[in-house]
Design an enzyme around this catalytic site. Structure first.
Site, PDB file in Angstrom:
ATOM      1  N   TYR A  50       0.799  -0.998   0.006  1.00  0.00           N
ATOM      2  CA  TYR A  50      -0.106   0.060  -0.033  1.00  0.00           C
ATOM      3  C   TYR A  50       0.791   1.308  -0.086  1.00  0.00           C
ATOM      4  CZ  TYR A  50      -3.180   3.587   1.661  1.00  0.00           C
ATOM      5  OH  TYR A  50      -4.180   4.808   1.638  1.00  0.00           O
TER       6      TYR A  50
ATOM      7  N   LYS B 195       0.943   4.077  -3.255  1.00  0.00           N
ATOM      8  CA  LYS B 195       0.681   5.371  -2.795  1.00  0.00           C
ATOM      9  C   LYS B 195       1.801   6.386  -3.060  1.00  0.00           C
ATOM     10  CE  LYS B 195      -3.478   5.050  -2.038  1.00  0.00           C
ATOM     11  NZ  LYS B 195      -4.729   5.578  -2.844  1.00  0.00           N
TER      12      LYS B 195
END
Length: 263
Positions: free
Chosen positions: A158, A162
Protein backbone atom coordinates in the site's frame (compact mmCIF):
# COMPACT_ATOMS: atom_id res chain seq x y z
CA UNK A 1 -16.55 26.92 -5.77
CA UNK A 2 -19.10 28.36 -8.14
CA UNK A 3 -16.46 29.06 -10.80
CA UNK A 4 -15.23 25.44 -10.92
CA UNK A 5 -17.65 24.34 -13.62
CA UNK A 6 -16.68 27.30 -15.79
CA UNK A 7 -13.01 26.59 -15.25
CA UNK A 8 -13.02 22.84 -15.79
CA UNK A 9 -16.52 21.63 -16.77
CA UNK A 10 -18.95 20.67 -17.99
CA UNK A 11 -18.49 17.01 -16.93
CA UNK A 12 -16.55 15.43 -14.08
CA UNK A 13 -15.62 11.76 -13.87
CA UNK A 14 -15.25 10.30 -10.38
CA UNK A 15 -13.61 6.88 -10.34
CA UNK A 16 -14.62 5.38 -7.02
CA UNK A 17 -17.63 7.66 -6.68
CA UNK A 18 -20.09 5.52 -4.76
CA UNK A 19 -19.17 6.29 -1.14
CA UNK A 20 -16.81 8.07 1.21
CA UNK A 21 -14.53 10.72 -0.28
CA UNK A 22 -15.72 9.93 -3.81
CA UNK A 23 -19.35 10.54 -2.88
CA UNK A 24 -18.34 13.77 -1.11
CA UNK A 25 -16.67 14.95 -4.31
CA UNK A 26 -19.82 14.01 -6.26
CA UNK A 27 -22.14 16.07 -4.05
CA UNK A 28 -19.85 19.10 -4.01
CA UNK A 29 -19.22 19.03 -7.74
CA UNK A 30 -22.95 18.73 -8.44
CA UNK A 31 -23.48 21.72 -6.17
CA UNK A 32 -20.91 23.59 -8.28
CA UNK A 33 -22.85 22.76 -11.45
CA UNK A 34 -20.94 19.80 -12.90
CA UNK A 35 -22.58 16.94 -14.72
CA UNK A 36 -21.22 13.67 -13.34
CA UNK A 37 -20.15 10.22 -14.38
CA UNK A 38 -19.73 8.06 -11.28
CA UNK A 39 -17.75 4.83 -11.57
CA UNK A 40 -17.62 1.97 -9.07
CA UNK A 41 -18.16 -1.78 -8.78
CA UNK A 42 -21.25 -1.63 -6.57
CA UNK A 43 -24.34 -0.85 -8.63
CA UNK A 44 -26.58 -0.35 -5.59
CA UNK A 45 -24.39 2.25 -3.88
CA UNK A 46 -23.85 4.03 -7.19
CA UNK A 47 -27.59 4.20 -7.73
CA UNK A 48 -28.05 5.58 -4.22
CA UNK A 49 -25.57 8.42 -4.69
CA UNK A 50 -27.02 9.20 -8.11
CA UNK A 51 -30.55 9.38 -6.71
CA UNK A 52 -29.46 11.72 -3.90
CA UNK A 53 -27.75 14.08 -6.32
CA UNK A 54 -30.51 14.17 -8.92
CA UNK A 55 -33.06 14.84 -6.18
CA UNK A 56 -31.12 17.89 -5.01
CA UNK A 57 -29.65 19.26 -8.25
CA UNK A 58 -30.56 19.78 -11.90
CA UNK A 59 -27.30 18.32 -13.23
CA UNK A 60 -27.03 15.14 -15.31
CA UNK A 61 -25.69 12.08 -13.50
CA UNK A 62 -24.52 8.91 -15.19
CA UNK A 63 -23.28 5.76 -13.49
CA UNK A 64 -20.99 3.06 -14.84
CA UNK A 65 -20.48 -0.24 -13.03
CA UNK A 66 -16.83 -0.91 -13.81
CA UNK A 67 -14.10 -2.72 -11.88
CA UNK A 68 -11.17 -0.27 -11.92
CA UNK A 69 -8.72 -3.17 -11.52
CA UNK A 70 -9.98 -5.05 -14.60
CA UNK A 71 -7.86 -5.35 -17.73
CA UNK A 72 -10.54 -3.72 -19.91
CA UNK A 73 -11.30 -0.90 -17.46
CA UNK A 74 -9.85 1.92 -19.56
CA UNK A 75 -11.75 0.82 -22.67
CA UNK A 76 -15.03 0.70 -20.74
CA UNK A 77 -14.49 4.14 -19.24
CA UNK A 78 -13.62 5.55 -22.66
CA UNK A 79 -16.80 4.08 -24.10
CA UNK A 80 -18.86 5.52 -21.25
CA UNK A 81 -17.53 9.03 -21.89
CA UNK A 82 -17.20 9.08 -25.67
CA UNK A 83 -20.07 11.57 -26.11
CA UNK A 84 -19.33 14.00 -23.26
CA UNK A 85 -16.76 16.74 -22.63
CA UNK A 86 -14.86 15.74 -19.49
CA UNK A 87 -13.00 18.58 -17.81
CA UNK A 88 -12.25 17.06 -14.41
CA UNK A 89 -11.07 13.59 -13.35
CA UNK A 90 -11.11 12.51 -9.71
CA UNK A 91 -9.39 9.15 -9.24
CA UNK A 92 -10.53 8.05 -5.80
CA UNK A 93 -9.60 4.39 -5.46
CA UNK A 94 -7.16 2.04 -3.82
CA UNK A 95 -7.76 1.98 -0.06
CA UNK A 96 -5.80 -0.49 2.08
CA UNK A 97 -7.78 -3.62 2.90
CA UNK A 98 -6.06 -4.13 6.24
CA UNK A 99 -2.66 -4.71 7.88
CA UNK A 100 -0.88 -7.75 6.52
CA UNK A 101 2.67 -8.87 5.82
CA UNK A 102 3.54 -9.16 2.14
CA UNK A 103 4.39 -12.84 2.61
CA UNK A 104 0.88 -13.43 3.97
CA UNK A 105 -0.96 -11.60 1.18
CA UNK A 106 -2.37 -13.49 -1.76
CA UNK A 107 -1.08 -12.63 -5.23
CA UNK A 108 -4.59 -11.50 -6.15
CA UNK A 109 -4.72 -9.02 -3.25
CA UNK A 110 -1.31 -7.63 -4.14
CA UNK A 111 -2.06 -7.27 -7.83
CA UNK A 112 -5.42 -5.62 -7.17
CA UNK A 113 -3.73 -2.91 -5.08
CA UNK A 114 -1.12 -2.41 -7.78
CA UNK A 115 -3.67 -2.22 -10.60
CA UNK A 116 -5.93 0.20 -8.72
CA UNK A 117 -3.20 2.57 -7.61
CA UNK A 118 -0.80 2.49 -10.54
CA UNK A 119 -2.25 1.09 -13.75
CA UNK A 120 -5.80 2.41 -13.32
CA UNK A 121 -4.93 6.00 -12.52
CA UNK A 122 -2.18 6.12 -15.14
CA UNK A 123 -4.41 4.93 -17.97
CA UNK A 124 -7.30 7.23 -17.04
CA UNK A 125 -5.00 10.22 -16.56
CA UNK A 126 -3.55 9.53 -20.00
CA UNK A 127 -6.96 9.14 -21.64
CA UNK A 128 -8.59 12.23 -20.19
CA UNK A 129 -5.34 14.20 -20.22
CA UNK A 130 -5.27 13.90 -24.02
CA UNK A 131 -8.70 15.47 -24.47
CA UNK A 132 -7.99 18.10 -21.80
CA UNK A 133 -4.78 19.08 -23.58
CA UNK A 134 -6.70 19.45 -26.84
CA UNK A 135 -9.24 21.77 -25.18
CA UNK A 136 -6.56 23.72 -23.29
CA UNK A 137 -7.95 23.28 -19.79
CA UNK A 138 -8.86 20.64 -17.24
CA UNK A 139 -8.12 19.19 -13.85
CA UNK A 140 -6.96 15.83 -12.45
CA UNK A 141 -7.06 14.82 -8.78
CA UNK A 142 -5.37 11.58 -7.74
CA UNK A 143 -6.11 10.34 -4.24
CA UNK A 144 -2.88 9.77 -2.37
CA UNK A 145 -2.03 8.95 1.22
CA UNK A 146 0.29 9.98 4.01
CA UNK A 147 1.45 6.37 3.73
CA UNK A 148 3.39 7.40 0.63
CA UNK A 149 6.03 9.04 2.81
CA UNK A 150 7.69 5.83 3.94
CA UNK A 151 7.40 2.08 3.84
CA UNK A 152 5.51 0.64 6.77
CA UNK A 153 5.24 -2.76 8.42
CA UNK A 154 2.17 -4.63 7.16
CA UNK A 155 1.48 -1.87 4.65
CA UNK A 156 4.43 -2.43 2.35
CA UNK A 157 2.46 -2.75 -0.90
CA UNK A 158 0.00 0.00 0.00
CA UNK A 159 2.68 2.53 0.93
CA UNK A 160 4.61 1.65 -2.24
CA UNK A 161 1.69 2.20 -4.60
CA UNK A 162 0.73 5.44 -2.88
CA UNK A 163 4.33 6.59 -3.36
CA UNK A 164 3.72 5.98 -7.06
CA UNK A 165 0.65 8.21 -6.92
CA UNK A 166 2.69 11.03 -5.38
CA UNK A 167 5.55 10.84 -7.87
CA UNK A 168 3.29 10.24 -10.85
CA UNK A 169 1.20 13.30 -10.01
CA UNK A 170 4.31 15.44 -9.75
CA UNK A 171 5.55 14.36 -13.17
CA UNK A 172 2.11 14.61 -14.72
CA UNK A 173 1.77 18.14 -13.34
CA UNK A 174 5.11 19.10 -14.93
CA UNK A 175 3.85 17.82 -18.29
CA UNK A 176 0.28 19.11 -18.24
CA UNK A 177 0.36 22.33 -16.22
CA UNK A 178 1.94 24.27 -19.14
CA UNK A 179 -1.00 23.06 -21.25
CA UNK A 180 -3.58 24.58 -18.89
CA UNK A 181 -4.34 21.45 -16.87
CA UNK A 182 -4.21 21.41 -13.07
CA UNK A 183 -2.93 18.16 -11.53
CA UNK A 184 -2.66 17.26 -7.86
CA UNK A 185 -2.04 14.30 -5.60
CA UNK A 186 -4.34 14.70 -2.59
CA UNK A 187 -2.43 13.34 0.42
CA UNK A 188 -4.91 12.29 3.06
CA UNK A 189 -4.59 10.49 6.36
CA UNK A 190 -7.12 8.53 8.38
CA UNK A 191 -10.55 9.50 7.00
CA UNK A 192 -14.01 8.49 8.19
CA UNK A 193 -15.22 6.40 5.25
CA UNK A 194 -17.09 3.10 4.82
CA UNK A 195 -13.84 1.56 3.53
CA UNK A 196 -12.14 2.49 6.80
CA UNK A 197 -14.99 1.02 8.82
CA UNK A 198 -14.87 -2.24 6.87
CA UNK A 199 -11.14 -2.65 7.46
CA UNK A 200 -9.24 -3.39 10.65
CA UNK A 201 -8.28 0.29 10.66
CA UNK A 202 -11.88 1.09 11.52
CA UNK A 203 -11.23 0.07 15.10
CA UNK A 204 -10.66 2.92 17.55
CA UNK A 205 -6.96 3.73 17.35
CA UNK A 206 -6.88 7.12 19.02
CA UNK A 207 -5.92 8.74 15.69
CA UNK A 208 -8.48 11.39 14.69
CA UNK A 209 -10.31 10.77 11.42
CA UNK A 210 -10.97 13.52 8.90
CA UNK A 211 -14.41 13.96 7.36
CA UNK A 212 -14.83 13.19 3.62
CA UNK A 213 -16.67 16.48 3.01
CA UNK A 214 -13.76 18.45 4.46
CA UNK A 215 -11.24 16.53 2.35
CA UNK A 216 -13.16 17.10 -0.88
CA UNK A 217 -13.76 20.76 -0.11
CA UNK A 218 -10.06 21.34 0.56
CA UNK A 219 -9.02 19.62 -2.67
CA UNK A 220 -11.45 21.51 -4.89
CA UNK A 221 -10.55 24.84 -3.33
CA UNK A 222 -6.82 24.26 -3.86
CA UNK A 223 -6.54 22.19 -7.04
CA UNK A 224 -4.63 24.94 -8.80
CA UNK A 225 -1.94 24.81 -6.10
CA UNK A 226 -0.68 21.33 -7.10
CA UNK A 227 1.13 19.12 -7.74
CA UNK A 228 0.76 17.98 -4.10
CA UNK A 229 -2.06 18.97 -1.76
CA UNK A 230 -1.68 18.27 1.96
CA UNK A 231 -4.47 19.25 4.37
CA UNK A 232 -3.17 21.86 6.85
CA UNK A 233 -3.50 19.55 9.84
CA UNK A 234 -1.17 17.01 8.18
CA UNK A 235 1.39 19.37 6.67
CA UNK A 236 3.87 19.34 9.58
CA UNK A 237 3.91 15.53 9.69
CA UNK A 238 4.20 15.31 5.90
CA UNK A 239 7.22 17.62 5.78
CA UNK A 240 8.87 15.96 8.76
CA UNK A 241 8.60 12.47 7.26
CA UNK A 242 9.93 13.68 3.90
CA UNK A 243 12.97 15.24 5.61
CA UNK A 244 13.88 12.26 7.81
CA UNK A 245 16.58 9.71 6.99
CA UNK A 246 14.76 6.80 5.38
CA UNK A 247 15.26 4.33 8.21
CA UNK A 248 13.94 6.84 10.73
CA UNK A 249 10.92 7.56 8.54
CA UNK A 250 10.10 3.84 8.24
CA UNK A 251 10.44 3.32 11.98
CA UNK A 252 8.34 6.41 12.72
CA UNK A 253 5.57 5.35 10.35
CA UNK A 254 5.51 1.82 11.75
CA UNK A 255 5.36 3.05 15.36
CA UNK A 256 2.56 5.46 14.50
CA UNK A 257 0.46 2.63 13.09
CA UNK A 258 1.54 0.01 15.64
CA UNK A 259 -1.99 -0.58 17.05
CA UNK A 260 -3.14 -1.54 13.57
CA UNK A 261 -0.02 -3.31 12.32
CA UNK A 262 0.72 -6.02 14.85
CA UNK A 263 0.49 -9.48 13.39
Amino acid sequence: MTDLAQRYGPWAVIAGGSEGVGAAFAHQLADAGFNLLLIARNAATLAGVSAEITAAHTVHVRTAVIDLAADDMADKVAASTSDIDVGLLVYNAGAASGPQLVIDQSPDEIMRLIRLNTIGQTLLARHFGQSMAARGRGGIILLGSMGANAGCMQLAVYSAVKAYTLTFAEGLWAELHPLGIDVAALMIGRTRTPALERSEYGQDSGIPAAEPDDIARFALANLGAGPVLVPPELEAAFLALRAMPRRQAVETMTRALAPQTRR
